[in-house]
Design a protein around this motif. Structure first.
Motif, PDB file in Angstrom:
ATOM      1  N   TYR A 205      38.570   9.838  91.493  1.00  0.00           N
ATOM      2  CA  TYR A 205      39.534  10.827  91.990  1.00  0.00           C
ATOM      3  C   TYR A 205      39.501  10.920  93.512  1.00  0.00           C
ATOM      4  O   TYR A 205      40.522  11.225  94.140  1.00  0.00           O
ATOM      5  CB  TYR A 205      39.269  12.188  91.352  1.00  0.00           C
ATOM      6  N   VAL A 206      38.354  10.667  94.128  1.00  0.00           N
ATOM      7  CA  VAL A 206      38.318  10.576  95.585  1.00  0.00           C
ATOM      8  C   VAL A 206      39.132   9.365  96.039  1.00  0.00           C
ATOM      9  O   VAL A 206      39.915   9.441  96.996  1.00  0.00           O
ATOM     10  CB  VAL A 206      36.868  10.484  96.104  1.00  0.00           C
ATOM     11  N   ALA A 207      38.959   8.250  95.357  1.00  0.00           N
ATOM     12  CA  ALA A 207      39.737   7.051  95.678  1.00  0.00           C
ATOM     13  C   ALA A 207      41.233   7.312  95.549  1.00  0.00           C
ATOM     14  O   ALA A 207      42.040   6.778  96.310  1.00  0.00           O
ATOM     15  CB  ALA A 207      39.320   5.902  94.759  1.00  0.00           C
ATOM     16  N   ASP A 208      41.613   8.144  94.591  1.00  0.00           N
ATOM     17  CA  ASP A 208      43.013   8.404  94.273  1.00  0.00           C
ATOM     18  C   ASP A 208      43.605   9.563  95.061  1.00  0.00           C
ATOM     19  O   ASP A 208      44.765   9.925  94.867  1.00  0.00           O
ATOM     20  CB  ASP A 208      43.124   8.694  92.770  1.00  0.00           C
ATOM     21  N   GLY A 209      42.822  10.185  95.943  1.00  0.00           N
ATOM     22  CA  GLY A 209      43.316  11.314  96.713  1.00  0.00           C
ATOM     23  C   GLY A 209      43.455  12.591  95.917  1.00  0.00           C
ATOM     24  O   GLY A 209      43.984  13.585  96.424  1.00  0.00           O
ATOM     25  N   ARG A 210      42.951  12.610  94.692  1.00  0.00           N
ATOM     26  CA  ARG A 210      42.983  13.815  93.873  1.00  0.00           C
ATOM     27  C   ARG A 210      41.870  14.788  94.256  1.00  0.00           C
ATOM     28  O   ARG A 210      41.933  15.970  93.957  1.00  0.00           O
ATOM     29  CB  ARG A 210      42.857  13.445  92.390  1.00  0.00           C
ATOM     30  N   SER A 211      40.848  14.264  94.866  1.00  0.00           N
ATOM     31  CA  SER A 211      39.721  15.050  95.357  1.00  0.00           C
ATOM     32  C   SER A 211      39.347  14.485  96.708  1.00  0.00           C
ATOM     33  O   SER A 211      39.712  13.342  97.045  1.00  0.00           O
ATOM     34  CB  SER A 211      38.550  14.949  94.372  1.00  0.00           C
ATOM     35  N   ASP A 212      38.646  15.268  97.524  1.00  0.00           N
ATOM     36  CA  ASP A 212      38.349  14.830  98.884  1.00  0.00           C
ATOM     37  C   ASP A 212      36.939  14.289  99.069  1.00  0.00           C
ATOM     38  O   ASP A 212      36.687  13.562 100.032  1.00  0.00           O
ATOM     39  CB  ASP A 212      38.589  15.992  99.850  1.00  0.00           C
TER      40      ASP A 212
END
Length: 277
Positions: A205-212
């Motif tokens: 999700y960090v990779a996907d911009g969903r999380s920072d």
């Protein structure tokens, strides 16, 4: 634990691509088995407890056995490191978590994934995650970027900490006072801190911009290697997880959007890898 392997000659591009394509198919077939189990969890199937907050279902072993048997048939010289069935180390190593997020899976929460990464001479060459409940597949290969369901993904452009959402993983190997200290530091920065019980998906999700950002003070290789490559290929900043004995005994991990990486590194006391920045 097996003896540490020696360095092997590197695979050529065609050999890597063939393994990567095989991995994509294996994620799909393993995900189908996991999804069969997820439907049983929705119907109230029993679960077991390995340790404090450490759940296991029959599908953890079933999925891993499926992956291990297919890899052994296709690439008999490669090694295998799995959460459930142990390790046979080799310079070319498949690292597998059959169901990352078993606590979610066992409660019929659709936040779990099959995770497979391929490591050659302590370098992650490709890896993927498949969440069959949401029909989402993440995949990355060194130098080829990262994608979700075939579409390129990028880490978030977040620069303000009071706009950031950070996930902090918990490990029973770390004293609660240390974990709570890191949590307090992140909250003091103004970040929103959450925990969704799947380290693999948290990193993806960090990779996907969903999380920072995602940080955990100790995590095993099968939980994070596929996600770690995804994050790097998507432009996130990471620590050097594979330093020292990381592949064999685990290490801290940090992946973060570039704009907040330094601050989160200081708050968690997990140094970033300068070579990966």
């Amino acid at each position: 634990m097996n003896e540490r392997p020696a360095i092997s000659p590197e695979l050529n591009r065609e050999e890597i691509d063939a393994r990567a394509q095989f991995c994509r198919g294996l994620l799909a077939s393993a995900g189908s088995i996991a999804m069969e189990g997820f439907r049983q969890m929705e119907a109230g199937a029993p679960i077991e407890i390995k340790g404090p907050q450490d759940f296991i279902t029959e599908y953890d072993a079933r999925v891993e056995t499926h992956i291990r048997e297919h890899l052994a048939e296709a690439f008999p010289g490669d090694g295998f490191l799995g959460e459930e069935t142990g390790a046979q180390f080799a310079p070319r190593l498949w690292v597998v978590d059959p169901i990352d997020g078993t606590a979610n899976f066992a409660r019929a929460i659709p936040h779990f994934a099959v995770s497979i990464a391929f490591v050659e001479n302590n370098r992650i060459l490709f890896g993927g995650l498949h969440n069959p409940a949401l029909d989402e597949t993440y995949f990355a290969q060194v130098g080829k970027g990262a994608c979700r369901n075939g579409r390129p993904i990028r880490a978030a452009a977040t620069k303000q900490l009071d706009h950031a959402s950070v996930e902090l993983g918990w490990s029973s190997r770390i004293d609660n006072t240390v974990y709570l200290d890191r949590l307090a530091r992140l909250l003091d920065l103004g970040t929103n801190v959450r925990r969704a019980s799947s380290g693999a998906l948290a990193i993806a999700y960090v990779a996907d911009g969903r999380s920072d950002a995602y940080a955990e003070l100790h995590i095993n290789a099968w939980d994070c290697l596929a996600g770690l490559l995804l994050a790097r290929e998507a432009g996130a900043i990471a620590n050097d997880y594979l330093a020292g004995e990381g592949l064999y005994t685990g290490n801290p991990i940090l992946v973060a959007a570039p704009g907040i990486a330094d601050a989160v590194s200081r708050a968690t006391s997990i140094p970033l890898a300068s070579a990966l920045r």
